[in-house]
Design a protein around this motif. Sequence first.
Motif, PDB file in Angstrom:
ATOM      1  N   LYS A   1       0.862  -1.181   0.000  1.00  0.00           N
ATOM      2  CA  LYS A   1       0.000   0.000   0.000  1.00  0.00           C
ATOM      3  C   LYS A   1       0.899   1.232   0.000  1.00  0.00           C
ATOM      4  N   VAL A   2       0.779   2.067  -1.029  1.00  0.00           N
ATOM      5  CA  VAL A   2       1.697   3.190  -1.198  1.00  0.00           C
ATOM      6  C   VAL A   2       1.114   4.521  -0.730  1.00  0.00           C
ATOM      7  N   ASP A   3      -0.160   4.558  -0.371  1.00  0.00           N
ATOM      8  CA  ASP A   3      -0.768   5.839   0.014  1.00  0.00           C
ATOM      9  C   ASP A   3      -0.994   5.933   1.516  1.00  0.00           C
ATOM     10  N   ARG A   4      -0.115   5.307   2.304  1.00  0.00           N
ATOM     11  CA  ARG A   4      -0.248   5.351   3.761  1.00  0.00           C
ATOM     12  C   ARG A   4       0.907   6.144   4.370  1.00  0.00           C
ATOM     13  N   ALA A   5       0.695   6.584   5.582  1.00  0.00           N
ATOM     14  CA  ALA A   5       1.741   7.328   6.291  1.00  0.00           C
ATOM     15  C   ALA A   5       2.933   6.409   6.552  1.00  0.00           C
ATOM     16  N   GLY A   6       4.121   6.929   6.437  1.00  0.00           N
ATOM     17  CA  GLY A   6       5.328   6.166   6.715  1.00  0.00           C
ATOM     18  C   GLY A   6       5.820   5.317   5.555  1.00  0.00           C
ATOM     19  N   PHE A   7       5.165   5.383   4.411  1.00  0.00           N
ATOM     20  CA  PHE A   7       5.612   4.604   3.250  1.00  0.00           C
ATOM     21  C   PHE A   7       6.904   5.194   2.697  1.00  0.00           C
ATOM     22  N   HIS A   8       7.828   4.346   2.273  1.00  0.00           N
ATOM     23  CA  HIS A   8       8.995   4.803   1.537  1.00  0.00           C
ATOM     24  C   HIS A   8       9.290   3.815   0.414  1.00  0.00           C
ATOM     25  N   LEU A   9       9.927   4.291  -0.641  1.00  0.00           N
ATOM     26  CA  LEU A   9      10.115   3.502  -1.862  1.00  0.00           C
ATOM     27  C   LEU A   9      10.883   2.207  -1.646  1.00  0.00           C
ATOM     28  N   GLN A  10      11.747   2.154  -0.655  1.00  0.00           N
ATOM     29  CA  GLN A  10      12.527   0.942  -0.414  1.00  0.00           C
ATOM     30  C   GLN A  10      11.646  -0.220   0.033  1.00  0.00           C
ATOM     31  N   GLN A  11      10.400   0.055   0.404  1.00  0.00           N
ATOM     32  CA  GLN A  11       9.480  -1.013   0.789  1.00  0.00           C
ATOM     33  C   GLN A  11       8.934  -1.771  -0.420  1.00  0.00           C
ATOM     34  N   LEU A  12       9.049  -1.183  -1.597  1.00  0.00           N
ATOM     35  CA  LEU A  12       8.552  -1.863  -2.795  1.00  0.00           C
ATOM     36  C   LEU A  12       9.493  -3.004  -3.170  1.00  0.00           C
ATOM     37  N   PRO A  13       8.933  -4.138  -3.582  1.00  0.00           N
ATOM     38  CA  PRO A  13       9.771  -5.280  -3.964  1.00  0.00           C
ATOM     39  C   PRO A  13      10.310  -5.134  -5.391  1.00  0.00           C
ATOM     40  N   LEU A  14      11.138  -4.113  -5.606  1.00  0.00           N
ATOM     41  CA  LEU A  14      11.687  -3.839  -6.932  1.00  0.00           C
ATOM     42  C   LEU A  14      13.171  -4.204  -6.978  1.00  0.00           C
ATOM     43  N   SER A  15      13.583  -4.698  -8.127  1.00  0.00           N
ATOM     44  CA  SER A  15      15.014  -4.930  -8.324  1.00  0.00           C
ATOM     45  C   SER A  15      15.697  -3.584  -8.534  1.00  0.00           C
ATOM     46  N   GLU A  16      17.001  -3.606  -8.566  1.00  0.00           N
ATOM     47  CA  GLU A  16      17.756  -2.366  -8.786  1.00  0.00           C
ATOM     48  C   GLU A  16      17.394  -1.736 -10.131  1.00  0.00           C
ATOM     49  N   VAL A  17      17.227  -2.552 -11.149  1.00  0.00           N
ATOM     50  CA  VAL A  17      16.876  -2.053 -12.485  1.00  0.00           C
ATOM     51  C   VAL A  17      15.453  -1.494 -12.488  1.00  0.00           C
ATOM     52  N   GLU A  18      14.510  -2.201 -11.866  1.00  0.00           N
ATOM     53  CA  GLU A  18      13.131  -1.721 -11.799  1.00  0.00           C
ATOM     54  C   GLU A  18      13.042  -0.402 -11.030  1.00  0.00           C
ATOM     55  N   PHE A  19      13.820  -0.281  -9.968  1.00  0.00           N
ATOM     56  CA  PHE A  19      13.843   0.963  -9.198  1.00  0.00           C
ATOM     57  C   PHE A  19      14.398   2.106 -10.052  1.00  0.00           C
ATOM     58  N   ALA A  20      15.445   1.827 -10.836  1.00  0.00           N
ATOM     59  CA  ALA A  20      16.024   2.848 -11.716  1.00  0.00           C
ATOM     60  C   ALA A  20      15.013   3.284 -12.768  1.00  0.00           C
ATOM     61  N   ILE A  21      14.233   2.360 -13.280  1.00  0.00           N
ATOM     62  CA  ILE A  21      13.191   2.700 -14.267  1.00  0.00           C
ATOM     63  C   ILE A  21      12.124   3.576 -13.619  1.00  0.00           C
ATOM     64  N   LEU A  22      11.732   3.237 -12.398  1.00  0.00           N
ATOM     65  CA  LEU A  22      10.761   4.061 -11.672  1.00  0.00           C
ATOM     66  C   LEU A  22      11.292   5.477 -11.488  1.00  0.00           C
TER      67      LEU A  22
END
Length: 55
Positions: free
Chosen positions: A26-47
């Motif tokens: 859930k990305v629209d809650r308090a305390g969320f940060h991008l590192q919580q997403l299960p993304l690879s390094e490449v997927e994070f770079a694309i984001l």
Amino acid sequence: MNDLSQAIIALIEYHNKPTALGGFRKVDRAGFHLQQLPLSEVEFAILMNDFFCHF
């Protein structure tokens, strides 16, 4: 929530991948940060690239 916040959440949700159990973080809650997403390094770079191109 303002339009910019909603646009950022929509972009992050577009890149959100299911967790090992098939659910999504859930990305629209308090305390969320991008590192919580299960993304690879490449997927994070694309984001990040999409974020800076869009905003």
